[in-house]
Design a protein around this motif. Structure first.
Motif, PDB file in Angstrom:
ATOM      1  N   ASP A   1       0.826  -1.206   0.000  1.00  0.00           N
ATOM      2  CA  ASP A   1       0.000   0.000   0.000  1.00  0.00           C
ATOM      3  C   ASP A   1       0.863   1.260   0.000  1.00  0.00           C
ATOM      4  O   ASP A   1       1.906   1.303   0.657  1.00  0.00           O
ATOM      5  N   VAL A   2       0.405   2.258  -0.741  1.00  0.00           N
ATOM      6  CA  VAL A   2       1.046   3.573  -0.744  1.00  0.00           C
ATOM      7  C   VAL A   2       0.017   4.593  -0.282  1.00  0.00           C
ATOM      8  O   VAL A   2      -1.079   4.674  -0.843  1.00  0.00           O
ATOM      9  N   THR A   3       0.353   5.356   0.736  1.00  0.00           N
ATOM     10  CA  THR A   3      -0.559   6.354   1.278  1.00  0.00           C
ATOM     11  C   THR A   3       0.180   7.673   1.451  1.00  0.00           C
ATOM     12  O   THR A   3       1.403   7.751   1.306  1.00  0.00           O
ATOM     13  N   VAL A   4      -0.566   8.720   1.752  1.00  0.00           N
ATOM     14  CA  VAL A   4       0.006  10.030   2.066  1.00  0.00           C
ATOM     15  C   VAL A   4      -0.519  10.462   3.424  1.00  0.00           C
ATOM     16  O   VAL A   4      -1.728  10.431   3.667  1.00  0.00           O
ATOM     17  N   VAL A   5       0.395  10.847   4.299  1.00  0.00           N
ATOM     18  CA  VAL A   5       0.048  11.226   5.662  1.00  0.00           C
ATOM     19  C   VAL A   5       0.482  12.662   5.908  1.00  0.00           C
ATOM     20  O   VAL A   5       1.581  13.072   5.508  1.00  0.00           O
ATOM     21  N   SER A   6      -0.383  13.441   6.562  1.00  0.00           N
ATOM     22  CA  SER A   6      -0.030  14.805   6.952  1.00  0.00           C
ATOM     23  C   SER A   6       0.619  14.783   8.323  1.00  0.00           C
ATOM     24  O   SER A   6       0.094  14.169   9.262  1.00  0.00           O
ATOM     25  N   ASP A   7       1.774  15.448   8.430  1.00  0.00           N
ATOM     26  CA  ASP A   7       2.506  15.449   9.699  1.00  0.00           C
ATOM     27  C   ASP A   7       3.220  16.780   9.870  1.00  0.00           C
ATOM     28  O   ASP A   7       4.123  17.114   9.103  1.00  0.00           O
ATOM     29  N   ASP A   8       2.799  17.561  10.843  1.00  0.00           N
ATOM     30  CA  ASP A   8       3.440  18.834  11.183  1.00  0.00           C
ATOM     31  C   ASP A   8       3.507  19.777   9.978  1.00  0.00           C
ATOM     32  O   ASP A   8       4.527  20.417   9.728  1.00  0.00           O
TER      33      ASP A   8
ATOM     34  N   PRO B   1       4.527  10.769   1.601  1.00  0.00           N
ATOM     35  CA  PRO B   1       4.138   9.499   0.981  1.00  0.00           C
ATOM     36  C   PRO B   1       4.712   8.368   1.838  1.00  0.00           C
ATOM     37  O   PRO B   1       5.858   8.443   2.291  1.00  0.00           O
ATOM     38  N   ARG B   2       3.925   7.339   2.099  1.00  0.00           N
ATOM     39  CA  ARG B   2       4.387   6.236   2.929  1.00  0.00           C
ATOM     40  C   ARG B   2       4.136   4.899   2.243  1.00  0.00           C
ATOM     41  O   ARG B   2       3.135   4.732   1.538  1.00  0.00           O
ATOM     42  N   LEU B   3       5.039   3.978   2.459  1.00  0.00           N
ATOM     43  CA  LEU B   3       4.941   2.625   1.917  1.00  0.00           C
ATOM     44  C   LEU B   3       4.587   1.685   3.058  1.00  0.00           C
ATOM     45  O   LEU B   3       5.375   1.534   4.003  1.00  0.00           O
TER      46      LEU B   3
ATOM     47  N   ILE C   1       9.216   7.174   3.516  1.00  0.00           N
ATOM     48  CA  ILE C   1      10.256   6.917   2.520  1.00  0.00           C
ATOM     49  C   ILE C   1      11.509   7.664   2.955  1.00  0.00           C
ATOM     50  O   ILE C   1      11.475   8.884   3.176  1.00  0.00           O
ATOM     51  N   ARG C   2      12.605   6.941   3.099  1.00  0.00           N
ATOM     52  CA  ARG C   2      13.867   7.547   3.504  1.00  0.00           C
ATOM     53  C   ARG C   2      14.720   7.841   2.280  1.00  0.00           C
ATOM     54  O   ARG C   2      14.918   6.991   1.409  1.00  0.00           O
ATOM     55  N   LEU C   3      15.241   9.052   2.223  1.00  0.00           N
ATOM     56  CA  LEU C   3      16.109   9.475   1.127  1.00  0.00           C
ATOM     57  C   LEU C   3      17.539   8.983   1.385  1.00  0.00           C
ATOM     58  O   LEU C   3      17.844   8.524   2.484  1.00  0.00           O
ATOM     59  N   PRO C   4      18.430   9.067   0.396  1.00  0.00           N
ATOM     60  CA  PRO C   4      19.780   8.490   0.543  1.00  0.00           C
ATOM     61  C   PRO C   4      20.540   8.952   1.776  1.00  0.00           C
ATOM     62  O   PRO C   4      21.295   8.177   2.367  1.00  0.00           O
ATOM     63  N   GLN C   5      20.356  10.223   2.200  1.00  0.00           N
ATOM     64  CA  GLN C   5      21.071  10.711   3.375  1.00  0.00           C
ATOM     65  C   GLN C   5      20.277  10.527   4.668  1.00  0.00           C
ATOM     66  O   GLN C   5      20.690  11.002   5.728  1.00  0.00           O
TER      67      GLN C   5
ATOM     68  N   ALA D   1      -0.701  17.913  -3.128  1.00  0.00           N
ATOM     69  CA  ALA D   1      -0.812  17.476  -4.521  1.00  0.00           C
ATOM     70  C   ALA D   1       0.489  16.830  -4.992  1.00  0.00           C
ATOM     71  O   ALA D   1       0.476  15.803  -5.680  1.00  0.00           O
ATOM     72  N   LEU D   2       1.623  17.427  -4.615  1.00  0.00           N
ATOM     73  CA  LEU D   2       2.909  16.853  -4.991  1.00  0.00           C
ATOM     74  C   LEU D   2       3.136  15.531  -4.270  1.00  0.00           C
ATOM     75  O   LEU D   2       3.619  14.560  -4.876  1.00  0.00           O
ATOM     76  N   ALA D   3       2.787  15.465  -3.003  1.00  0.00           N
ATOM     77  CA  ALA D   3       2.943  14.218  -2.252  1.00  0.00           C
ATOM     78  C   ALA D   3       2.109  13.101  -2.871  1.00  0.00           C
ATOM     79  O   ALA D   3       2.568  11.947  -2.973  1.00  0.00           O
ATOM     80  N   GLU D   4       0.898  13.418  -3.300  1.00  0.00           N
ATOM     81  CA  GLU D   4       0.046  12.411  -3.938  1.00  0.00           C
ATOM     82  C   GLU D   4       0.661  11.942  -5.260  1.00  0.00           C
ATOM     83  O   GLU D   4       0.603  10.746  -5.589  1.00  0.00           O
ATOM     84  N   ALA D   5       1.246  12.872  -6.021  1.00  0.00           N
ATOM     85  CA  ALA D   5       1.873  12.496  -7.285  1.00  0.00           C
ATOM     86  C   ALA D   5       3.099  11.619  -7.051  1.00  0.00           C
ATOM     87  O   ALA D   5       3.357  10.665  -7.794  1.00  0.00           O
ATOM     88  N   ILE D   6       3.875  11.943  -6.020  1.00  0.00           N
ATOM     89  CA  ILE D   6       5.031  11.111  -5.670  1.00  0.00           C
ATOM     90  C   ILE D   6       4.563   9.722  -5.249  1.00  0.00           C
ATOM     91  O   ILE D   6       5.129   8.703  -5.659  1.00  0.00           O
TER      92      ILE D   6
END
Length: 231
Positions: A10-17, A22-24, A29-33, A43-48
């Motif tokens: 499942d892929v969802t989008v959560v609002s936080d602070d 986007p969450r798996l 989702i953790r970026l390389p760093q 809207a961007l989070a939903e597209a991601i």
């Protein structure tokens, strides 16, 4: 991410602070760093999230599958901590800008860009020769002022557009709304179109044009969605 396969259901989008993640399977989702991928625009989070959701189960994927995610990662981990470094890098591209070399004369897209730039006191010199063009006094400072007004989102987009088009000046005009993405693609692919007209079918050249167009349109989507922030 190269060589990874889809492991989430499942892929969802959560609002936080005030940010949207986007969450798996409920996990960020953790970026390389190590930063969490979180943006100000729902809207961007939903597209991601849609990028991750469209990867078929068990399918291997690379960063090429995730252009919006890549741009968000650049914005969060590279630009946000040091925006001036990003501006300085872009400024270096603008000092010797591809739009200033007009072998066949200044075309309509360049005219649009130069007219828009003049409103900000940026007046580049152009040449129809091969030798590096020398920009007038004050050009660099005026261009630096224009870049100083660009935020993290816009700097991330400019990085992609400038690489794809070979012109920071054109990219700034696109971000500023003075030139359309379609016109940017047409200008960026003009040399390849001329080669195809002269030499005929070239599959590699066509792939180059298609990839460039995709990069430009993806950057435009990232900009449009990223600007949709509720205040």
């Amino acid at each position: 991410m190269s060589g990874h396969k889809r492991f989430w259901k499942d892929v969802t989008v959560v609002s936080d602070d005030g940010l949207f993640q986007p969450r798996l399977d409920g996990r960020p989702i953790r970026l390389p760093q190590g930063h969490v991928l979180a943006v100000r625009s729902s809207a961007l989070a939903e597209a991601i999230a849609g990028e991750w959701g469209q990867i078929a189960e068990g399918t291997a994927f690379t960063p090429d599958f995730l252009p919006l995610t890549r741009m968000a990662g650049t914005m969060i981990e590279r630009i946000a901590p040091a925006p001036q470094a990003a501006r300085d890098m872009l400024l270096g591209l603008g000092v010797d800008d591809g739009l200033c070399y007009c072998a066949d004369g200044v075309g309509p897209v360049a005219v649009q860009v130069f007219a828009w730039l003049s409103g900000y006191g940026v007046h580049p010199s152009v040449t129809d020769g091969l030798m590096p063009v020398v920009q007038p006094e004050g050009y660099r400072e005026a261009l630096a002022r224009l870049l100083a007004a660009r935020d993290d989102l816009e700097l991330a987009v400019l990085g992609v557009l400038a690489q794809a088009t070979g012109s920071l000046l054109l990219s700034l005009a696109v971000v500023g709304g003075a030139v359309s993405l379609v016109d940017a693609v047409l200008w960026a692919n003009n040399d390849e179109k001329s080669q195809l007209a002269t030499w005929g079918q070239d599959d590699e050249l066509i792939r180059t044009m298609e990839n460039r167009e995709k990069d430009i349109l993806d950057a435009g989507m990232f900009l449009t969605l990223g600007r949709q922030v509720s205040i």
